[in-house]
Structures are given as structure tokens and as C-alpha cells.
Design a protein around this motif. Structure first.
Motif, PDB file in Angstrom:
ATOM      1  N   LEU A  33     134.403-115.719  12.411  1.00  0.00           N
ATOM      2  CA  LEU A  33     135.603-114.998  12.006  1.00  0.00           C
ATOM      3  C   LEU A  33     136.856-115.816  12.289  1.00  0.00           C
ATOM      4  CD1 LEU A  33     134.860-111.358  13.245  1.00  0.00           C
ATOM      5  CD2 LEU A  33     134.846-112.181  10.889  1.00  0.00           C
ATOM      6  N   HIS A 139     136.907-106.335  16.336  1.00  0.00           N
ATOM      7  CA  HIS A 139     135.723-107.120  16.707  1.00  0.00           C
ATOM      8  C   HIS A 139     136.021-108.564  16.346  1.00  0.00           C
ATOM      9  CE1 HIS A 139     131.625-107.880  17.797  1.00  0.00           C
ATOM     10  NE2 HIS A 139     131.295-108.318  16.600  1.00  0.00           N
ATOM     11  N   LEU A 145     128.443-115.218  13.656  1.00  0.00           N
ATOM     12  CA  LEU A 145     128.057-113.812  13.545  1.00  0.00           C
ATOM     13  C   LEU A 145     126.542-113.657  13.529  1.00  0.00           C
ATOM     14  CD1 LEU A 145     130.658-112.587  10.898  1.00  0.00           C
ATOM     15  CD2 LEU A 145     130.693-112.178  13.373  1.00  0.00           C
ATOM     16  N   ASP A 149     126.189-108.104  14.680  1.00  0.00           N
ATOM     17  CA  ASP A 149     127.605-108.092  14.311  1.00  0.00           C
ATOM     18  C   ASP A 149     127.797-107.527  12.910  1.00  0.00           C
ATOM     19  OD1 ASP A 149     128.660-109.428  16.669  1.00  0.00           O
ATOM     20  OD2 ASP A 149     127.691-111.224  15.913  1.00  0.00           O
ATOM     21  N   LEU A 150     126.930-107.925  11.986  1.00  0.00           N
ATOM     22  CA  LEU A 150     127.054-107.429  10.613  1.00  0.00           C
ATOM     23  C   LEU A 150     126.828-105.925  10.566  1.00  0.00           C
ATOM     24  CD1 LEU A 150     125.245-110.219   8.553  1.00  0.00           C
ATOM     25  CD2 LEU A 150     127.622-110.094   9.318  1.00  0.00           C
TER      26      LEU A 150
END
Length: 387
Positions: A33, A139, A145, A149-150
Motif C-alpha cells: 500500500l 489499515h 499484502l 489483508d485482502l
């Protein structure tokens, strides 16, 4: 020659996080991210039941209650629960208005539209609204990731992600002695293999490997290969990085404007590593020996790729393991010894020659031997990097 630690610091200083781009959530596995993801709602969005049972108010053991309806996931009970009443409820269903808790179905006896509470547990069996996260919560993990996380981002109702662009890494194998796999090597030639291994390491690290054709030992051909790789973020050459008459990478790169930050480090295998910049690109010149090239990629290129995707650059993680054999004293270069992990500990492979790819494929990782380290006995603890 500079140390491995100084060389890594200099390589990391050559890179910076790549510009962000937006992608769909389902493409986010392994990406990093570039900005925090923001939850668009509370989770759970309402008080829900954590059990199959009966939603009740201020009822107690022995009370008889009338069942006035049902609340299921996606189909809530729309009325209001009053004293002496209960609502049949299922896991994940909204708690009815007026309910204070849920009595599990195994703790009641049902007779028609009435239930009697037979046991009164201390738990409410209610998941309160916002217990997982609230609208506006963020987040922002500083790592690639993961599947979990997804799942979280989906629950947060975040359909698009801002992530750092994947680095494009041009990999240029060089040498008159090389032919591609499947080719017919002449009497003085060998099959090229280092570029495929390096490309696989780069791809596994989340970057895009751009394998280039084999470049002969000729200045014009090398210049053309650098020009063809102009769109890459990182240019990696394999071979031609030493100082012999046929090692033309460094002088050709310099003639094209490259600034070489260092050339040669106190590393075994991999002494002739070089690094610098070529215009906007990071330039890494790997040794030609395939094991040396892979060790240098592990130690320097993979940490650089972390920087480019927005993560802190750091040396590969080490563990302390027990030696399964005696080791002699080390010399003037930090040695990364291929080893297998056995029940007794880390066992060095039979030879540390940097051309032996069968032993590289056999190894589970490398033992780190510092410069000037004395002899080490079987059973001693050493630093180890797992592949």
C-alpha cells in the motif's frame, strides 16, 4: 574493497519508492500500500448473534418465554422484543430491538411457541456493532499484502487500492561464451542460466523481470542492450563486471553516463559486484558466475526492490542455527556458505565453488562467516539466511 554492510547501504541509497497506482482489490496480493485504506462502514454494522439460539431481554433460568418471531442473517426481526418474549435467532443475524443477549439453543427447552431457559451462562453471545473496526479506521501494513489483508479490506468495503508500482527490472546476460537454453553450444561455449534464476528471484520479490537477449562482448552490442532497457527502473547485467580485457560492462556504462558508486566488495562469492546509476535507473553489475550472481541478488537486489515498493530496505533476515560440521577460519571477505539444514544443524555443501549450480539448488540457505572469523566447531551457533 568495501564491506557487505556498506555496499548494501549504498545500494539502498540509490533507490526510492516508485510512484503509486490504483488497482482493483482482487489484484492486491503481494502488493504494498502507498496510502492507508480507510474503512467505509462499521463491522459488524449492527449488534449480531454469535450463536444459534434465542434473543431475550432480562430473562433468567427457569423463565418461560413466548417465541414471537425469527431473525436470520440478511432477514432481521422487525418488531420490538418485550418482557416475557423471545426471538429465534441464528449466528450472524441482527439482534432484535429490546434484546440484551442470546441464550444458546442447547440451554433451552422448547414446547410449541414457548421456551424455558434451563441454563444461564455468563456470556451474552452478542457481537457488538463496530467491534471489529469502525468507519474511518485505517489499515496500512508496512509489508506486502497477505490473503488476510485482502479479506479485511473487502470487509472495509475498499474496492480499489493505492499501491506502489511494481519495479521493472531489465536483466542483461553477457558473454561470447553463452548460448540460450535449448541451443547448441560450440566447443568453447556454455548454456546461459544466471539470467533465468535472477529473473525468478526478482519476480518472487514482486517486481517485473524483463529478460533481455544474450549480449556478446562488444561495445556496440552492450550499448544497444542498455538503450533497449531504457524503460526499466533497474538495469542488471550478468557477467563482464570484473576488470579483464573482455569485461566491457563498466567502461561502456560509464561512456553512456553511468555513475559507478562502487566496484568490488569484500564478499565471497561475489567480489566483482558493482552498483551505481545510469540516468534515472539504478544500475547493478552482477558477477558472471551463477552462484555469485544469485548470492548478490539475495543480498543487494532484493532489499533494493523492497525500497522501490515502499518498504524499508534491510539486509535479509538471519536466524541463529547450530553448525553440523567444523569450519576453518575465514579470510578477508565475508563468506556466504551454501548449506543444507539437517537434524544436527546447518551442514555446508561439499564445495563452495561459485560455478556449482547443483549445490546451489541443493542448499537450503547460507551460513554467514564474518571477515577474520576464527575456526568454528560443530555445535557452535552461527548466523544463517534461509532461501
Amino acid at each position: 574493497m568495501i564491506s557487505v554492510a556498506e555496499a548494501l547501504a549504498r545500494v539502498l541509497a540509490l533507490g526510492a519508492p516508485l510512484a503509486p497506482e490504483e488497482i482493483d482489490l482482487d489484484q492486491g496480493l503481494g502488493r504494498v500500500l502507498a496510502a492507508p485504506a480507510v474503512a467505509q462502514l462499521d463491522q459488524p454494522p449492527f449488534d449480531t448473534s454469535s450463536m444459534d439460539g434465542y434473543a431475550v431481554g432480562a430473562a433468567a433460568t427457569g423463565d418461560s418465554l413466548q417465541v414471537i418471531g425469527e431473525s436470520a442473517a440478511g432477514a432481521r426481526f422487525s418488531g420490538v422484543l418485550s418482557a416475557g418474549e423471545a426471538v429465534r435467532i441464528f449466528t450472524g443475524a441482527p439482534l432484535p430491538a429490546g434484546a440484551l443477549r442470546v441464550v444458546p439453543q442447547e440451554d433451552v427447552l422448547r414446547d410449541g411457541d414457548h421456551i424455558a431457559i434451563t441454563e444461564d451462562q455468563s456470556s451474552l453471545f452478542v457481537r457488538t456493532a463496530g467491534d471489529d473496526f469502525r468507519a474511518g479506521d485505517t489499515h496500512f501494513p508496512r509489508r506486502p499484502l497477505r490473503p488476510a489483508d485482502l479479506g479485511l479490506l473487502a470487509a472495509m468495503n475498499v474496492p480499489r487500492l493505492s499501491v506502489h508500482r511494481r519495479a521493472r527490472v531489465a536483466i542483461i546476460p553477457g558473454g561470447d561464451e553463452l548460448v540460450p537454453p535449448g541451443g547448441r553450444p560450440g566447443p568453447d561455449q556454455i548454456i546461459a542460466s544466471g539470467d533465468l534464476a535472477i529473473a525468478a528471484m526478482v519476480e518472487r520479490a514482486g517486481a517485473i523481470a524483463l529478460r533481455q537477449p544474450i549480449v556478446p562482448d562488444h561495445v556496440d552490442a552492450i550499448r544497444a542492450a542498455f538503450t533497449a532497457a531504457a524503460d526499466a527502473d533497474v538495469v542488471v547485467t550478468i557477467g563482464g563486471a570484473s576488470v579483464g580485457d573482455h569485461d566491457l560492462i563498466a567502461p561502456t556504462a560509464r561512456a553512456m553516463g553511468a555513475v559507478i558508486d562502487f566496484h568490488r566488495i569484500a564478499l565471497q562469492p561475489g567480489k566483482p559486484l558493482m552498483a551505481g546509476t545510469l540516468g534515472h535507473q539504478v544500475f547493478i553489475g552482477l558477477p558472471g558466475n551463477p552462484v555469485s550472481a544469485q548470492i548478490c541478488t539475495l543480498l543487494f537486489i532484493l532489499p533494493l526492490l523492497d525500497v522501490l515498493r515502499g518498504l524499508p530496505g534491510a539486509a535479509p533476515k538471519t536466524a541463529r542455527v547450530r553448525l553440523a560440521a567444523d569450519l576453518p577460519a575465514n579470510g578477508k571477505r565475508q563468506h556466504y556458505m551454501r548449506a543444507t539444514l539437517t537434524d544436527e544443524g546447518a551442514l555446508p555443501v561439499r564445495s563452495q565453488e561459485s560455478n556449482l549450480q547443483s549445490l546451489m539448488a541443493l542448499a537450503d540457505g547460507v551460513i554467514i562467516r564474518p571477515i577474520g572469523a576464527g575456526p568454528a566447531k560443530c555445535g557452535e551457533m552461527v548466523d544463517y539466511i534461509a532461501f
